[in-house]
Design a protein around this motif. Structure first.
Motif, PDB file in Angstrom:
ATOM      1  N   GLN A  84       0.813  -1.218   0.000  1.00 50.51           N
ATOM      2  CA  GLN A  84       0.000   0.000   0.000  1.00 50.51           C
ATOM      3  C   GLN A  84       0.844   1.266   0.000  1.00 50.51           C
ATOM      4  N   GLN A  85       2.141   1.140  -0.293  1.00 50.01           N
ATOM      5  CA  GLN A  85       3.003   2.312  -0.343  1.00 50.01           C
ATOM      6  C   GLN A  85       3.659   2.434  -1.710  1.00 50.01           C
ATOM      7  N   SER A  86       4.077   3.654  -2.030  1.00 47.17           N
ATOM      8  CA  SER A  86       4.815   3.901  -3.265  1.00 47.17           C
ATOM      9  C   SER A  86       6.137   4.578  -2.936  1.00 47.17           C
ATOM     10  N   PHE A  87       7.067   4.484  -3.876  1.00 49.20           N
ATOM     11  CA  PHE A  87       8.355   5.160  -3.778  1.00 49.20           C
ATOM     12  C   PHE A  87       8.800   5.473  -5.201  1.00 49.20           C
ATOM     13  N   VAL A  88       9.247   6.704  -5.436  1.00 44.73           N
ATOM     14  CA  VAL A  88       9.652   7.112  -6.779  1.00 44.73           C
ATOM     15  C   VAL A  88      11.156   7.339  -6.806  1.00 44.73           C
TER      16      VAL A  88
END
Length: 315
Positions: A84-88
């Motif tokens: 449920q997390q994102s990282f760019v």
């Protein structure tokens, strides 16, 4: 439905993916890739625990966790990367990754989407043309300094699920639908970066502009009813001008923004082990049922389930 559902969507839409994954169980890591016109989706299954695995990005890459847990070492900072997390990742960025929970029976799984820098610039130009750049955030643009490690909202989770299904389709409209989804994902990313940039300015000088003063007031009194008249006075704007400027800069009304921040604050409290009732009260909700409904709309999970999953991920 959370991002985890993207994995099941993928399985249902393309049996070739299932076979490719099931045939690689003896490998430390297995990658499956799908190409679009200006983007590429990859799904990684990691089957053994490992530490300090290096990863270099040659472009702008959005990462989303599906199952398990990673520990990301980035710019001398380490953080847990959970479902449920994102990282760019920015172009030419290096990170190191730990896989503490990966094992053959329960692999750690994530997805990455490589985004076209030219396409991001094109979308930024369109936003700048449509919305006159404001002095608070400057022009719309991708910011290398903001890696967007954050919990995914339900709309963004649903968007990722749709994209995963689209990449594995075999239809005449596939590429067009993918690029439409990528455009939406890019706009959401740019909006979040602009909001983050605006909020970070509060740490240095909350009185830079009238809008900053209003934002600081909301942040300081999240647990109190919203006083729009006070916000207008702090911003030195008429009611109509204040609401117009606020929505242009943050993509929502002051009331919607306060609700979003209350939910985000409550999520952090739940991650720290606070009870659902206490997190609700300390975030400004007097009714736990109302809090639970709003929380579900934001994260696609009840507060209790959200807390349980994040607690398990820490084990």
């Amino acid at each position: 439905m959370a991002v985890l559902a993207a994995k099941s969507v993928l399985k249902e839409t393309d049996s070739k993916v299932n076979r490719a994954r099931s045939n690689q169980l003896k490998m430390v890591e297995n990658r499956i890739g799908f190409a679009g016109l200006e983007s590429e989706l990859s799904i990684y299954d990691t089957y053994e625990s490992a530490n300090r695995v290096g990863l270099d990005s040659d472009g702008i890459t959005l990462c989303g966790m599906l199952t398990g847990k990673k520990v990301v070492h980035c710019d001398d900072v380490a953080f847990d990367f959970l479902p449920q997390q994102s990282f760019v990742m920015s172009p030419n960025q290096h990170i190191d990754i730990d896989f503490p929970l990966a094992k053959e029976q329960a692999p750690t799984t994530c997805l990455t989407i490589n985004l076209s820098q030219a396409r991001i610039q094109q979308i930024s130009d369109q936003l700048n043309f449509k919305n006159k750049p404001m002095m608070e955030i400057g022009e719309w643009r991708y910011r290398d300094s903001d890696h967007l490690h954050m919990d995914l909202s339900q709309p963004t989770q649903s968007l990722l699920e749709r994209l995963v299904a689209l990449y594995s389709e075999n239809s005449d409209e596939r590429d067009l639908m993918i690029e439409l989804g990528i455009s939406e994902l890019t706009v959401r990313m740019l909006q979040q970066q602009a909001r983050n940039f605006l909020l970070k300015q509060l740490d240095y000088d909350p009185e830079l502009t009238g809008l900053h003063k209003a934002l600081q007031h909301i942040e300081n009194y999240l647990d109190l009813p919203l006083d729009t008249e006070q916000l207008q006075k702090l911003a030195c704007m008429s009611r109509s001008k204040f609401f117009q400027r606020f929505k242009q800069q943050l993509g929502c009304t002051p009331g919607e923004y306060q609700m979003q921040r209350r939910i985000e604050v409550s999520a952090n409290k739940l991650k720290q082990g606070m009870s659902v009732t206490q997190a609700s009260i300390e975030s400004g909700f007097q009714n736990v049922s109302h809090f639970s409904r709003r929380f579900y709309l934001r994260y696609g999970k009840s507060p209790t389930e959200f807390k349980r999953l994040n607690t398990l991920a820490e084990c």
